[in-house]
Design an enzyme around this catalytic site. Sequence first.
Site, PDB file in Angstrom:
ATOM      1  N   LYS A 197       1.012  -1.263   0.061  1.00 53.42           N
ATOM      2  CA  LYS A 197      -0.050  -0.070   0.026  1.00 53.42           C
ATOM      3  C   LYS A 197       0.915   1.179   0.100  1.00 53.42           C
ATOM      4  CE  LYS A 197      -4.115  -2.013   2.014  1.00 53.42           C
ATOM      5  NZ  LYS A 197      -5.146  -2.115   3.291  1.00 53.42           N
ATOM      6  N   ASP A 254      -9.642   2.573   2.857  1.00 48.25           N
ATOM      7  CA  ASP A 254      -9.495   2.110   4.175  1.00 48.25           C
ATOM      8  C   ASP A 254     -10.126   2.928   5.063  1.00 48.25           C
ATOM      9  OD1 ASP A 254      -8.436  -0.427   3.372  1.00 48.25           O
ATOM     10  OD2 ASP A 254      -6.627   0.062   3.667  1.00 48.25           O
ATOM     11  N   ALA A 294       2.922  -0.361  11.916  1.00 48.91           N
ATOM     12  CA  ALA A 294       2.829   0.951  11.074  1.00 48.91           C
ATOM     13  C   ALA A 294       2.942   0.810   9.489  1.00 48.91           C
ATOM     14  CB  ALA A 294       4.236   1.371  11.569  1.00 48.91           C
ATOM     15  N   ASN A 312       5.612  -0.576  16.802  1.00 46.23           N
ATOM     16  CA  ASN A 312       6.084  -1.230  15.440  1.00 46.23           C
ATOM     17  C   ASN A 312       7.230  -2.225  15.601  1.00 46.23           C
ATOM     18  OD1 ASN A 312       4.994  -2.178  12.747  1.00 46.23           O
ATOM     19  ND2 ASN A 312       6.861  -1.195  12.008  1.00 46.23           N
ATOM     20  N   ARG A 329       9.804   2.470  11.365  1.00 44.81           N
ATOM     21  CA  ARG A 329       8.563   2.649  10.340  1.00 44.81           C
ATOM     22  C   ARG A 329       7.612   3.607  11.206  1.00 44.81           C
ATOM     23  NH1 ARG A 329       5.772  -2.540   7.259  1.00 44.81           N
ATOM     24  NH2 ARG A 329       4.802  -1.172   5.884  1.00 44.81           N
TER      25      ARG A 329
HETATM   26  P1  NDP Z   1       1.914  -3.924   5.654  1.00 38.70           P
HETATM   27  O1  NDP Z   1       2.569  -5.011   5.116  1.00 38.70           O
HETATM   28  O2  NDP Z   1       2.212  -2.880   5.107  1.00 38.70           O
HETATM   29  O3  NDP Z   1       2.375  -4.014   7.360  1.00 38.70           O
HETATM   30  C1  NDP Z   1       2.540  -4.998   8.090  1.00 38.70           C
HETATM   31  C2  NDP Z   1       2.427  -4.879   9.458  1.00 38.70           C
HETATM   32  O4  NDP Z   1       2.632  -5.858  10.375  1.00 38.70           O
HETATM   33  C3  NDP Z   1       3.898  -3.940   9.764  1.00 38.70           C
HETATM   34  O5  NDP Z   1       3.634  -3.147  10.871  1.00 38.70           O
HETATM   35  C4  NDP Z   1       4.989  -5.035  10.300  1.00 38.70           C
HETATM   36  O6  NDP Z   1       5.858  -4.690  11.028  1.00 38.70           O
HETATM   37  C5  NDP Z   1       3.906  -5.957  11.040  1.00 38.70           C
HETATM   38  N1  NDP Z   1       4.304  -7.253  11.024  1.00 38.70           N
HETATM   39  C6  NDP Z   1       4.255  -8.293  10.166  1.00 38.70           C
HETATM   40  N2  NDP Z   1       4.601  -9.560  10.604  1.00 38.70           N
HETATM   41  C7  NDP Z   1       5.181  -9.208  11.957  1.00 38.70           C
HETATM   42  C8  NDP Z   1       5.661  -9.963  13.014  1.00 38.70           C
HETATM   43  N3  NDP Z   1       6.101 -11.069  12.840  1.00 38.70           N
HETATM   44  N4  NDP Z   1       6.065  -9.528  14.367  1.00 38.70           N
HETATM   45  C9  NDP Z   1       5.941  -8.002  14.355  1.00 38.70           C
HETATM   46  N5  NDP Z   1       5.060  -7.414  13.244  1.00 38.70           N
HETATM   47  C10 NDP Z   1       4.883  -7.549  12.209  1.00 38.70           C
HETATM   48  O7  NDP Z   1       0.334  -4.407   5.859  1.00 38.70           O
HETATM   49  P2  NDP Z   1      -0.843  -3.745   5.828  1.00 38.70           P
HETATM   50  O8  NDP Z   1      -0.922  -2.631   6.851  1.00 38.70           O
HETATM   51  O9  NDP Z   1      -1.520  -3.397   4.744  1.00 38.70           O
HETATM   52  O10 NDP Z   1      -1.895  -4.815   6.670  1.00 38.70           O
HETATM   53  C11 NDP Z   1      -1.791  -5.072   7.891  1.00 38.70           C
HETATM   54  C12 NDP Z   1      -2.699  -6.155   8.341  1.00 38.70           C
HETATM   55  O11 NDP Z   1      -4.198  -5.538   8.449  1.00 38.70           O
HETATM   56  C13 NDP Z   1      -2.910  -7.185   7.360  1.00 38.70           C
HETATM   57  O12 NDP Z   1      -3.362  -8.363   8.143  1.00 38.70           O
HETATM   58  C14 NDP Z   1      -4.074  -6.876   6.629  1.00 38.70           C
HETATM   59  O13 NDP Z   1      -4.958  -7.988   6.189  1.00 38.70           O
HETATM   60  C15 NDP Z   1      -5.013  -5.896   7.705  1.00 38.70           C
HETATM   61  N6  NDP Z   1      -5.763  -4.898   6.825  1.00 38.70           N
HETATM   62  C16 NDP Z   1      -7.084  -5.297   6.869  1.00 38.70           C
HETATM   63  C17 NDP Z   1      -8.264  -4.150   6.317  1.00 38.70           C
HETATM   64  C18 NDP Z   1      -9.543  -4.799   6.342  1.00 38.70           C
HETATM   65  O14 NDP Z   1     -10.345  -4.178   5.555  1.00 38.70           O
HETATM   66  N7  NDP Z   1     -10.126  -5.427   7.237  1.00 38.70           N
HETATM   67  C19 NDP Z   1      -7.621  -3.158   5.677  1.00 38.70           C
HETATM   68  C20 NDP Z   1      -6.001  -3.017   5.766  1.00 38.70           C
HETATM   69  C21 NDP Z   1      -5.308  -3.850   6.446  1.00 38.70           C
HETATM   70  P3  NDP Z   1       7.212  -4.174  10.530  1.00 38.70           P
HETATM   71  O15 NDP Z   1       7.034  -2.946   9.625  1.00 38.70           O
HETATM   72  O16 NDP Z   1       8.286  -4.310  11.562  1.00 38.70           O
HETATM   73  O17 NDP Z   1       7.639  -5.169   9.459  1.00 38.70           O
END
Ligand code: NDP
Length: 274
Positions: A66, A102, A128, A151, A156
């Site tokens: 995104k 969103d 984040a 985060n 980030r």
């Molecule tokens: P991004 O890939 O942009 O962000 C992922 C986030 O999850 C980051 O903050 C990342 O941290 C963190 N993360 C992932 N794996 C781990 C881990 N093992 N330990 C700690 N932190 C972790 O994804 P999005 O923001 O687009 O989506 C995030 C979630 O929200 C998804 O599950 C998505 O499906 C959901 N979502 C649902 C929506 C809805 O309509 N219901 C709309 C938007 C999102 P780091 O930066 O440190 O990697």
Amino acid sequence: MTRRVVLIGHPVAHSLSGAMQQAAFDSVGIDARYELWDRSPVELADAIGELRGSDFLGANVTIPHKERVVPMIDRLTEEAHAIGAVNTLTREGKRLVGHNTDVPGFKAALDELVGRQKMPRNGVVLGAGGGSRAVVYGLIREGFQRVVVFNRHLHRAEALVKHFGRSAAHMELRAMPWHESIIEAELAKTKLLVNATSIGLVPDESPIPAEIIPPDLLVLDLIYNRTRLLRDAEAAGCRARDGGTMLLHQGAAAFARWTGVEPPVAVMRAALGA
Ligand code: NDP
């Protein structure tokens, strides 16, 4: 010609958007097909390039693209620009326009979670990424006075806070390192917890241990399953909701932007099994 709309993400197999959007197209008689494209970050630019063809109505963009997609788009709506993340694309000729639906999705989910209670003024956000940016923007617009973003990679969260600097000047928006004791201390001071990490997509993983969840929290998980976090929060006595309402309303807003047609929300909700 059958028009095409695609969801670009990595992974995408878990997504319910296909069932929801296809049901919507079919119910209003629009000849369009919703496709799931699993594309890694290195494949993203080529995938975006393909969308300029005349058979495409538009696209959705999801985890983890995104934010990365922003510089690949020709024009952003004011809201998408303010958020720095895009989840919906429309086409104007060969030009692509980036939107963020969103935000209305999150607003609907927050209103449902809060119900008749007073809207809180303090919140904790885990994550984040692109989803978190829409959440934080929504909380700023809602009048929150203090929002803390945790985060795994602190830089980030710090970049997110910096991005919202001016629009959050009237309130306290802080990035904090992901330490259980710090999260616990913040949860004790807040009323709202939003999980915007992808932890929980894998069943039985939770971003935080059950022991640090206080009993009277409002908990929203953007993931649209009954995650471990939601089960732990309910067991602790909290009011908790999954991301189903956000998914429905971001999808309805995207449908309206692609088609110019009133979204058939009841049909879309039924397709989600809600
Ligand atoms: P991004 O890939 O942009 O962000 C992922 C986030 O999850 C980051 O903050 C990342 O941290 C963190 N993360 C992932 N794996 C781990 C881990 N093992 N330990 C700690 N932190 C972790 O994804 P999005 O923001 O687009 O989506 C995030 C979630 O929200 C998804 O599950 C998505 O499906 C959901 N979502 C649902 C929506 C809805 O309509 N219901 C709309 C938007 C999102 P780091 O930066 O440190 O990697």
